[in-house]
Design an enzyme around this catalytic site. Structure first.
Site, PDB file in Angstrom:
ATOM      1  CG  ASP A 270      51.694  29.084  17.761  1.00 23.13           C
ATOM      2  OD1 ASP A 270      50.946  30.051  17.587  1.00 23.13           O
ATOM      3  OD2 ASP A 270      51.824  28.502  18.837  1.00 23.13           O
TER       4      ASP A 270
ATOM      5  CD  GLU B 286      48.813  32.483  17.901  1.00 17.69           C
ATOM      6  OE1 GLU B 286      48.002  31.657  18.362  1.00 17.69           O
ATOM      7  OE2 GLU B 286      49.994  32.569  18.280  1.00 17.69           O
TER       8      GLU B 286
ATOM      9  CE  LYS C 102      44.497  32.418  17.563  1.00 15.32           C
ATOM     10  NZ  LYS C 102      44.262  31.350  18.570  1.00 15.32           N
TER      11      LYS C 102
END
Length: 276
Positions: free
Chosen positions: A163, A173, A175
Site C-alpha cells: 500500500d 493499493e 499491484k
C-alpha cells in the site's frame, strides 16, 4: 516414513515438474503469490505446503492435484534415475569430455560479475529504504520501487502489502502483473481475502496496477474502486457463506478501464506530488 521424508519427496517432485516446464522459482512464486524463498523452502522439504498452496501449485504447473500429491509411488523419471544408477554406461561407449561445461575461470568470472552487480543492488536498496521498501529482492520490491518513483508515492507505514500514500496522505493499493507468465492472467489480490480486506480495497483512493513483461515495465493504470465494484460485489456475496476467498483475480478488462498513467511507448508518467 516420517513427515520430513514425505516433504522432501514432495519437494523433489515439485522441482522436477517445474524444471520440466522451464519455469523458474521466481516465476512460480509470482504465479501463486508467494516469495521465491517460500518456493525454495518447499522444494528443499523444509516447509509443508498448505492445502491452498497445493491447489495453486498444481494449477500453475498444469497438473492435477492427485498427480502432484502422488508421492507414494515413484514417477517415471525416478525409475529412469534408479536404472542409470544401477547400470551405468561404460566409459568406452561415450566420448570423453574435452573440458568441464563450466570451467574454474568461468566460475570465478561469474562470482566477480555477481559481486559487481550487488554493488548496484546495494545502491538501489539505499534508495528503496527512502521509499519504505526494506528488501528489493523480495515480493517484487524492485518493481514496486520503480512504480513508486514514477508516480511520486511512498509505501504507507504500518499497512499490509504494497500500500502507498501520496503527499496529501491519500492511500493507494499497488499491484504488479508479469504478463510474460500468462498473457490472460488477472491481477492477484489476496490469498485469504476476507471482509476486512475487501473494505480496505473499497476505501483506498485508487489502485495502481503495473503491467510488466518480465522485468520491463509496459504500462501503469490508475483504477478507481468504482470500476472494480462489480468484482467487489461478487466477492462480498461469496463471503456471506465462507470466511475467506483464496486469491480472487481482477480481470484485465477492468484494469484497462482505468486511466493510463504510464506507457513504455510514451514514457511520460503522470506523477502525484513528490514532496513527502
Amino acid at each position: 516414513m516420517d513427515c520430513g521424508a514425505y516433504r522432501q519427496i514432495f519437494g523433489n517432485k515439485m522441482r522436477h515438474l517445474r524444471q520440466e516446464q522451464g519455469i523458474t522459482q521466481e516465476q512460480l512464486a509470482e504465479s501463486i503469490g508467494k516469495t521465491t524463498e517460500h518456493i525454495s523452502f518447499l522444494e528443499r522439504g523444509e516447509r509443508s505446503p498448505s492445502f491452498e498452496v497445493i491447489l495453486e501449485i498444481a494449477k500453475a504447473l498444469n497438473v492435477s492435484v492427485s498427480h502432484l500429491m502422488n508421492i507414494d509411488q515413484p514417477d517415471d523419471y525416478s525409475e529412469t534415475l534408479n536404472t542409470l544408477i544401477a547400470a551405468p554406461v561404460a566409459p568406452s561407449l561415450v566420448d570423453p569430455v574435452e573440458e568441464p561445461i563450466t570451467t574454474k575461470d568461468e566460475r570465478i568470472s561469474d562470482v566477480e560479475r555477481l559481486s559487481s552487480a550487488f554493488e548496484g543492488i546495494r545502491e538501489m536498496q539505499k534508495l528503496a529504504d527512502e521509499y519504505g521498501i526494506h528488501d528489493i529482492l523480495q515480493d517484487n520490491g524492485g518493481k514496486v520501487l520503480q512504480v513508486l518513483i514514477l508516480l511520486g508515492l511512498r509505501i504507507s507505514p504500518g499497512r499490509e502489502g504494497n500500500d502507498a500514500i501520496d503527499a496529501d496522505g491519500n492511500e493507494y493499493e499497488l499491484k504488479t502483473l508479469n504478463r510474460a507468465l500468462n498473457k490472460n492472467a488477472g491481477v492477484t489480490t489476496h490469498h485469504h481475502l476476507n471482509k476486512d480486506i475487501l473494505h480496505k480495497y473499497r476505501s483506498v483512493k485508487a489502485w495502481y496496477i503495473a503491467i510488466y513483461e518480465g522485468i520491463e515495465l509496459i504500462e501503469i493504470y490508475k483504477v478507481y474502486p468504482s470500476i472494480l465494484e462489480e468484482k467487489f460485489q461478487e466477492w462480498e456475496k461469496k463471503l456471506e457463506n465462507q470466511d475467506s476467498i483464496n486469491n480472487p483475480k481482477i480481470p484485465m478488462r477492468l484494469v484497462r478501464q482505468g486511466e493510463l498513467m504510464y506507457s513504455k511507448y510514451t514514457n511520460s508518467p503522470k506523477q502525484t506530488k513528490l514532496d513527502i
